[in-house]
Design an enzyme around this catalytic site. Sequence first.
Site, PDB file in Angstrom:
ATOM      1  N   GLY A  76       0.819  -1.208   0.000  1.00 22.01           N
ATOM      2  CA  GLY A  76       0.000   0.000   0.000  1.00 22.01           C
ATOM      3  C   GLY A  76       0.851   1.255   0.000  1.00 22.01           C
ATOM      4  O   GLY A  76       0.534   2.240  -0.670  1.00 22.01           O
ATOM      5  N   ASN A 159      -7.120   4.959   9.189  1.00 23.43           N
ATOM      6  CA  ASN A 159      -6.640   3.796   9.928  1.00 23.43           C
ATOM      7  C   ASN A 159      -6.678   4.012  11.433  1.00 23.43           C
ATOM      8  O   ASN A 159      -6.881   3.083  12.200  1.00 23.43           O
ATOM      9  CB  ASN A 159      -5.218   3.420   9.484  1.00 23.43           C
ATOM     10  CG  ASN A 159      -4.305   4.621   9.356  1.00 23.43           C
ATOM     11  OD1 ASN A 159      -4.623   5.574   8.642  1.00 23.43           O
ATOM     12  ND2 ASN A 159      -3.185   4.587  10.031  1.00 23.43           N
ATOM     13  N   ALA A 208      -2.815  -5.827   0.346  1.00 22.96           N
ATOM     14  CA  ALA A 208      -3.495  -7.098   0.608  1.00 22.96           C
ATOM     15  C   ALA A 208      -3.528  -7.490   2.085  1.00 22.96           C
ATOM     16  O   ALA A 208      -4.421  -8.204   2.513  1.00 22.96           O
ATOM     17  CB  ALA A 208      -2.838  -8.217  -0.198  1.00 22.96           C
ATOM     18  N   THR A 245      10.451  -7.931 -11.831  1.00 26.28           N
ATOM     19  CA  THR A 245       9.801  -9.202 -12.146  1.00 26.28           C
ATOM     20  C   THR A 245       8.592  -9.397 -11.244  1.00 26.28           C
ATOM     21  O   THR A 245       8.679  -9.232 -10.029  1.00 26.28           O
ATOM     22  CB  THR A 245      10.794 -10.371 -11.980  1.00 26.28           C
ATOM     23  OG1 THR A 245      11.895 -10.142 -12.865  1.00 26.28           O
ATOM     24  CG2 THR A 245      10.147 -11.696 -12.291  1.00 26.28           C
ATOM     25  N   CYS A 333       3.053   2.778  15.444  1.00 23.52           N
ATOM     26  CA  CYS A 333       4.418   3.089  15.857  1.00 23.52           C
ATOM     27  C   CYS A 333       4.552   2.905  17.358  1.00 23.52           C
ATOM     28  O   CYS A 333       3.667   3.224  18.136  1.00 23.52           O
ATOM     29  CB  CYS A 333       4.839   4.486  15.424  1.00 23.52           C
ATOM     30  SG  CYS A 333       3.908   5.800  16.132  1.00 23.52           S
TER      31      CYS A 333
HETATM   32  C1  PLP Z   1      -1.534  -0.112   6.274  1.00 19.18           C
HETATM   33  C2  PLP Z   1      -1.829   1.143   5.564  1.00 19.18           C
HETATM   34  C3  PLP Z   1      -0.961   1.643   4.574  1.00 19.18           C
HETATM   35  C4  PLP Z   1       0.345   0.974   4.227  1.00 19.18           C
HETATM   36  O1  PLP Z   1       0.163  -0.235   3.567  1.00 19.18           O
HETATM   37  P1  PLP Z   1       1.386  -1.266   3.524  1.00 19.18           P
HETATM   38  O2  PLP Z   1       0.904  -2.342   2.584  1.00 19.18           O
HETATM   39  O3  PLP Z   1       1.571  -1.753   4.912  1.00 19.18           O
HETATM   40  O4  PLP Z   1       2.554  -0.532   2.994  1.00 19.18           O
HETATM   41  C5  PLP Z   1      -1.310   2.798   3.925  1.00 19.18           C
HETATM   42  N1  PLP Z   1      -2.447   3.446   4.224  1.00 19.18           N
HETATM   43  C6  PLP Z   1      -3.299   3.021   5.163  1.00 19.18           C
HETATM   44  C7  PLP Z   1      -4.552   3.775   5.423  1.00 19.18           C
HETATM   45  C8  PLP Z   1      -3.025   1.853   5.865  1.00 19.18           C
HETATM   46  O5  PLP Z   1      -3.872   1.431   6.808  1.00 19.18           O
END
Ligand code: PLP
Length: 391
Positions: A76, A159, A208, A245, A333
């Site tokens: 993400g 989040n 994912a 890849t 964190c």
């Molecule tokens: C977890 C999260 C991310 C980061 O995703 P990763 O796959 O862990 O890098 C970004 N944005 C939000 C809102 C998230 O909850």
Amino acid sequence: MRSKDSTQTYLDYAATTPVDPRVLEEMMPFFSENYGNPSSIHILGQMAESSIDKSRQTMAEMFNCLPEEIIFTSCGSESNNLALRGGALAARKEKKADHILISPVEHDAVSKTALQLTNEFNFELEYLPVNEHGQVLPSTVAKHLREDTAIVSVIFANNEIGSINNIAGIGQICRDAGVVFHTDAVQAAAHLPIDTKALKIDLLSVGAHKLYGPKGIGALYVRKGTSLFPTQTGGGQEFGLRAGTSNVAFIVGQAKAFQLAEEERDARQEKMIAMRDHLIYHVMENIPDVMITGHFSERLPNHASFVFKDVDGNELLMLLDIAGFACSSGSACKTGNPEPSYVLEALGIEKDWSLGSLRITLGQYTSEDDVYKFLEILPKIIVKHRNLRTS
Ligand SMILES: *Cc1c(COP(=O)(O)O)cnc(C)c1O
């Protein structure tokens, strides 16, 4: 499903989730049997490529878009980086636009990318004001859009505090102004349907591991005609937007996770909302000096977040951990510095409250019994902790 330490009750699904066994099963053949490089001409390569095509098709059906509008990334965070940096640099080149608009409650993968663009590449960064629930109103975006706005980025569902934004409303405003609109849907996509057409978005990030897929795989929806600079250059994979890849096993696993999330959405939501509301109600009823953070109803179905006055959030987490509950104090964190999170600061919450934040996020493997047990222990822990602080 239990963590290996079976005495721990996991209530931190917004941080990550276990891989669904059905997802893992789908991935397994791609490690040692069907291991071809999808760029190879031979049959093993072609088999891998057809699996990627199929996964892309599945994702496209989930998002109501074309397969070629799906770009696979490593997570993400990378999707957010590609969207923001790639989108801003392209807008600068095409229309001399240097103005970036984001909310003050974005995930670090958005906000720190925007800061780098500002500090190192001379973009101008402006934060969109949020309401007391951490939401950006479409009318606010309309007020702040400029001729030279390169990109707008607003998180779909937060989040840390669970609030959901009116993405379709913001999308319409940006579309009318001809400005590229990105949304970080990493959290939202685990729970809400994502119809890219109805939402009027140009760029949308997902990952994912927040929905029972593996860590280390994500995707970016890029609306046809949206200009992006690739931020990872090299081979021509992913339509030239993301060299490297292809991670076939993880791409296949991600598609399966999204497919399951779609098929089971209603059942998952119903169960989640009932448990979440029970939890919120009992915390508010049984613990003095507590506030819910984020919107009361426009929030993720699995998400409960609070601040407790005169409580040290980190200490609370440790006490809960000892009592057998894995929770979070907002973003993932674990530094010891007693600064309130920037999200809670943006909501205007006073420091004697914001330092005592707690996030409980439920998931597919959470039982009602887990919630009851948690509700039994939390008020006691808070009373004990507050007594210790004042004694
Ligand atoms: C977890 C999260 C991310 C980061 O995703 P990763 O796959 O862990 O890098 C970004 N944005 C939000 C809102 C998230 O909850």
